[in-house]
Design an enzyme around this catalytic site. Structure first.
Site, PDB file in Angstrom:
ATOM      1  N   ASN A  13       0.850  -1.192   0.000  1.00 26.27           N
ATOM      2  CA  ASN A  13       0.000   0.000   0.000  1.00 26.27           C
ATOM      3  C   ASN A  13       0.892   1.250   0.000  1.00 26.27           C
ATOM      4  O   ASN A  13       2.111   1.149  -0.040  1.00 26.27           O
ATOM      5  CB  ASN A  13      -0.955  -0.015   1.210  1.00 26.27           C
ATOM      6  CG  ASN A  13      -0.186  -0.085   2.511  1.00 26.27           C
ATOM      7  OD1 ASN A  13       0.536   0.827   2.862  1.00 26.27           O
ATOM      8  ND2 ASN A  13      -0.321  -1.211   3.217  1.00 26.27           N
ATOM      9  N   LYS A  40     -10.635  -4.472  18.970  1.00 29.27           N
ATOM     10  CA  LYS A  40      -9.216  -4.830  19.134  1.00 29.27           C
ATOM     11  C   LYS A  40      -8.718  -4.575  20.550  1.00 29.27           C
ATOM     12  O   LYS A  40      -7.536  -4.672  20.811  1.00 29.27           O
ATOM     13  CB  LYS A  40      -8.378  -4.060  18.110  1.00 29.27           C
ATOM     14  CG  LYS A  40      -8.796  -4.336  16.653  1.00 29.27           C
ATOM     15  CD  LYS A  40      -7.809  -3.764  15.646  1.00 29.27           C
ATOM     16  CE  LYS A  40      -8.323  -3.910  14.218  1.00 29.27           C
ATOM     17  NZ  LYS A  40      -7.274  -4.064  13.213  1.00 29.27           N
TER      18      LYS A  40
END
Ligand code: PMT
Length: 406
Positions: A210, A343
């Site tokens: 990316n 998370k």
């Protein structure tokens, strides 16, 4: 007024960057500092004492053996007056004299006589900077506790390109403020962070990745080190120099980043996941280059999920204070809050990467920082300023957290 009532002795040695010293004095004074200027003989070839007297509001000192100056604020008094001695620009010659412990003119004598911290902003031609003699002098000075701020890299007045540019005056003002702010808020803490992209190999020559440049994570590493933390930076492939004082571990894939983080996380008190980790990798890496064939218009790749590094840190029984990032293009708040909860993070910094000029591969960023029960906007600014702002929030919340270990 980050430098209110602080007394800064600005030393100027001979180099073309001396033309920026007047601007530096102005910016230091903007922040409330009282600035007195000392020039070397050769500095006066580049900028006049009159200019510096006008901007600092004090006579400029330049001679060790001047009876009139000694009758006013003598050199020992001046050395004791300073909260900080900053030499900008610091030439190769001045640093060599300092490394040799010489007191051959007023500025070098003041450096020997002052109890204050001394910081150097080196500025010189890139080849002079790289010269082993200069590097040895820098190492000697650093080993004696002299602070080395910079240099920057880039195009130089002589036409060369490379390291040796004096740090920008505003950057030097920030360094002075950090240096003089008192106890460093992250001193005694180990901060582990990830930065940059990961690369997931498809075959020996291709990979999935990316646009992360690593700039945000490296700015955080630098700011954390400046705030006194011991910093371990686990970085994907990026083209950035390691910030001073930071331990860097280079990795390529998400699995390698996961393993490096778990090898270091046990003795860390703060973990920041700034890396743009690839969520998927190839189910199998082709041992040979994947070939284009005449009869196949499509190529199907099978991808499998990578480990979620930050979620695995969040699940540890004695997890560090854990800060995630969220790069979103829509519904930024909703997705960021979902990740905060899922998370098991203590804080999440959301960037809207749909906006031009911020987020991936830009020099600036803007964040909305969320924690359970609160949030704060960090408006668009350069990534180092954003990093310092975010770390200030981290310090506040880490200290409030009952798990915080001093
Ligand atoms: O590097 P720059 O060019 O300076 O750009 C900075 C940045 C935009 C990359 C950075 O500010 C940023 O937003 N990083 C996180 C980007 C991202 O991938 O976000 P995410 O929403 O996919 O992941 C959320 C969090 O989980 C992140 O903390 C990420 O590090 C972590 N994660 C994600 C996937 C995975 N497998 N493991 C992880 O740890």
């Amino acid at each position: 007024m980050e430098l209110a009532d602080k007394r800064i002795l600005l030393g100027i040695s001979g180099g073309i960057a001396a033309y920026k010293s007047a601007e530096l004095v102005r910016r230091l004074k903007d922040q409330g500092a009282d600035v007195r200027v000392v020039m070397t003989r050769s500095a006066k070839e580049f900028i006049t004492p009159l200019t510096l007297q006008a901007v600092s509001g004090h006579p400029v000192a330049d001679s060790l053996l001047d009876p009139a100056a000694e009758a006013g604020m003598g050199h020992i008094e001046l050395a004791k007056w300073a909260d900080l001695v900053l030499i900008a620009p610091a030439s190769a010659n001045l640093m060599a004299r300092m490394a040799a412990g010489m007191g051959d003119e007023l500025l070098t004598t003041l450096c020997l006589a002052t109890p204050a911290p001394v910081a150097l902003a080196p500025a010189m031609n890139q080849q002079m900077y790289r010269n082993p003699a200069t590097q040895a002098n820098l190492a000697t000075l650093a080993s004696r506790g002299i602070l080395l701020w910079g240099p920057d890299s880039g195009s130089q007045a002589c036409g060369d390109v490379g390291p040796g540019r004096m740090l920008d005056p505003l950057e030097l003002v920030q360094r002075c403020a950090l240096q003089l702010q008192g106890p460093q808020p992250l001193a005694g803490l180990h901060l582990l962070l990830t930065a940059g992209p990961t690369r997931e190999a498809l075959d020996p020559v291709r990979f999935i990745s990316n646009h992360s440049s690593g700039k945000m994570g490296f700015a955080l590493a630098r700011a954390a080190a400046e705030m006194g933390a011991r910093v371990t930076l686990v970085s994907g492939p990026v083209n950035l120099p390691t910030p001073t004082g930071v331990t860097r571990i280079d990795v390529e894939s998400a699995q390698q980043m996961h393993d490096a983080v778990h090898a270091a996380v046990a003795d860390s008190q703060i973990f920041i996941g700034c890396a743009a980790v690839a969520d998927y990798r190839a189910a199998a890496i082709s041992p040979q280059k994947i070939k284009k064939t005449a009869d196949n218009e499509e190529l199907v790749l099978t991808l499998v999920k990578n480990p979620d590094i930050i979620a695995s840190v969040g699940a540890l029984p004695n997890k560090p204070f854990t800060v995630g990032f969220a790069a979103e293009t829509v519904d930024v708040e909703q997705y960021a809050l979902g990740k905060l909860q899922r998370k098991r993070l203590d804080m999440i910094a959301a960037n809207d990467v749909s906006r031009a000029g911020q987020g991936f591969n830009s020099d600036d960023n803007a964040l909305t920082v969320f924690w359970p029960g609160g949030s704060q906007e960090l408006p668009l600014a350069d990534k180092l300023s954003i990093a310092r702002h975010l770390l200030t929030l981290v310090v506040e919340h880490y200290q409030c957290d009952h798990r915080g270990r001093p």
